[in-house]
Design a protein around this motif. Structure first.
Motif, short mmCIF file in Angstrom:
data_model
loop_
_atom_site.label_atom_id
_atom_site.label_comp_id
_atom_site.label_asym_id
_atom_site.label_seq_id
_atom_site.Cartn_x
_atom_site.Cartn_y
_atom_site.Cartn_z
N CYS A 50 0.81 -1.22 0.00
CA CYS A 50 0.00 0.00 0.00
C CYS A 50 0.84 1.27 0.00
O CYS A 50 0.32 2.36 -0.19
CB CYS A 50 -0.95 0.00 1.19
N THR A 52 2.08 2.91 2.35
CA THR A 52 1.83 3.80 3.47
C THR A 52 3.10 4.08 4.27
O THR A 52 3.39 5.22 4.63
CB THR A 52 0.76 3.21 4.40
N HIS A 57 4.22 7.03 6.98
CA HIS A 57 3.14 6.75 7.94
C HIS A 57 3.15 5.28 8.33
O HIS A 57 2.13 4.59 8.23
CB HIS A 57 1.78 7.12 7.33
N LYS A 60 0.43 3.71 10.33
CA LYS A 60 -0.86 3.47 9.71
C LYS A 60 -0.86 2.23 8.82
O LYS A 60 -1.84 1.96 8.11
CB LYS A 60 -1.29 4.69 8.90
N CYS A 61 0.24 1.49 8.83
CA CYS A 61 0.30 0.22 8.09
C CYS A 61 -0.86 -0.66 8.54
O CYS A 61 -1.18 -0.72 9.73
CB CYS A 61 1.64 -0.47 8.37
#
Length: 234
Positions: A50, A52, A57, A60-61
């Motif tokens: 993704c 992320t 971040h 926020k994984c």
């Protein structure tokens, strides 16, 4: 000393037995506190790409709840041990799945300063061959994290299991494990420069960051660390 151990399989067989020899030797050499993690085969823990974490971040994984406690334990440790059985000539899928979540702190992105002062021991076991490739695969990630010293030990069992190893051969295996453990122990806590390869890689990555070839999160991170102004993490 604090040691973080990652097992590439939940099975307590040959690899686990080899690590117990390592732990026994470490306990002879000094006082050690262990954090141990058995990496499981849970499909939701495979990286989904993704991006992320790469964008700054990592908290926020989608798998942060599983991954970040292990990463924090590694950051807090003085030394790291990675132990995997050999599956089809390489590390297990469980180990690879975990390492896939660490790309954001490769040196090309946002390496943790404390990694440059750590030592690691990589161990693999196999019925026959493949330990060299498995160890090299794991060590490659550790080098990109900036880990200062990396020791490896590959054990070919040539037997149905640990308890079936002929006594003479088992003595030779345990001697090899203890010797590698001694080298690993002596490197812990020492404030020496990392290898030439690590230093060279850091300077190349610094040049790349100065040219703004990475993400904005990477550039901001390197700037906060002072690395773009000549400061070094080692």
């Amino acid at each position: 000393m604090k040691i973080c151990i990652l097992y590439g399989s939940p099975r307590k067989k040959n690899t686990y037995a080899a690590v117990q020899v390592i732990k026994e030797q470490l306990n002879r050499l000094g006082k050690v506190d262990y954090n141990e993690y058995f990496l499981q085969t849970e499909s939701h823990d495979f990286c989904c790409g993704c991006y992320t974490c790469i964008e700054g971040h990592e908290e926020k994984c989608p798998h942060a709840a599983h991954v970040q406690p292990v990463i924090q334990a590694m950051r807090d440790a003085d030394g790291l041990i990675f132990a995997t059985p050999v599956y089809v000539m390489d590390m297990t899928a469980q180990m690879k799945a975990f390492l896939d979540h660490t790309g954001y702190f490769y040196m090309v992105h946002r390496p943790y300063p404390e990694m440059f002062q750590k030592s690691a021991l990589v161990i693999s076991t196999a019925a026959g061959g493949g330990t060299k490739d498995a160890n090299a695969s794991i060590a490659r990630s550790l080098k990109h994290w900036g880990v200062r010293r990396i020791f490896s030990c590959g054990i070919s069992i040539f037997a149905p299991g640990w308890d079936a190893i002929p006594p003479t051969r088992k003595q030779s295996i345990e001697k090899k494990l203890r010797h590698t453990t001694d080298l690993f122990w002596r490197s812990l806590g020492t404030k020496k420069r990392p290898t030439l390869h690590t230093c060279a890689l850091f300077f190349v990555m610094r040049m790349m960051q100065k040219k703004k070839a990475g993400t904005s999160a990477d550039a901001a991170y390197w700037s906060r660390q002072g690395w773009l102004d000549g400061k070094k993490p080692f």
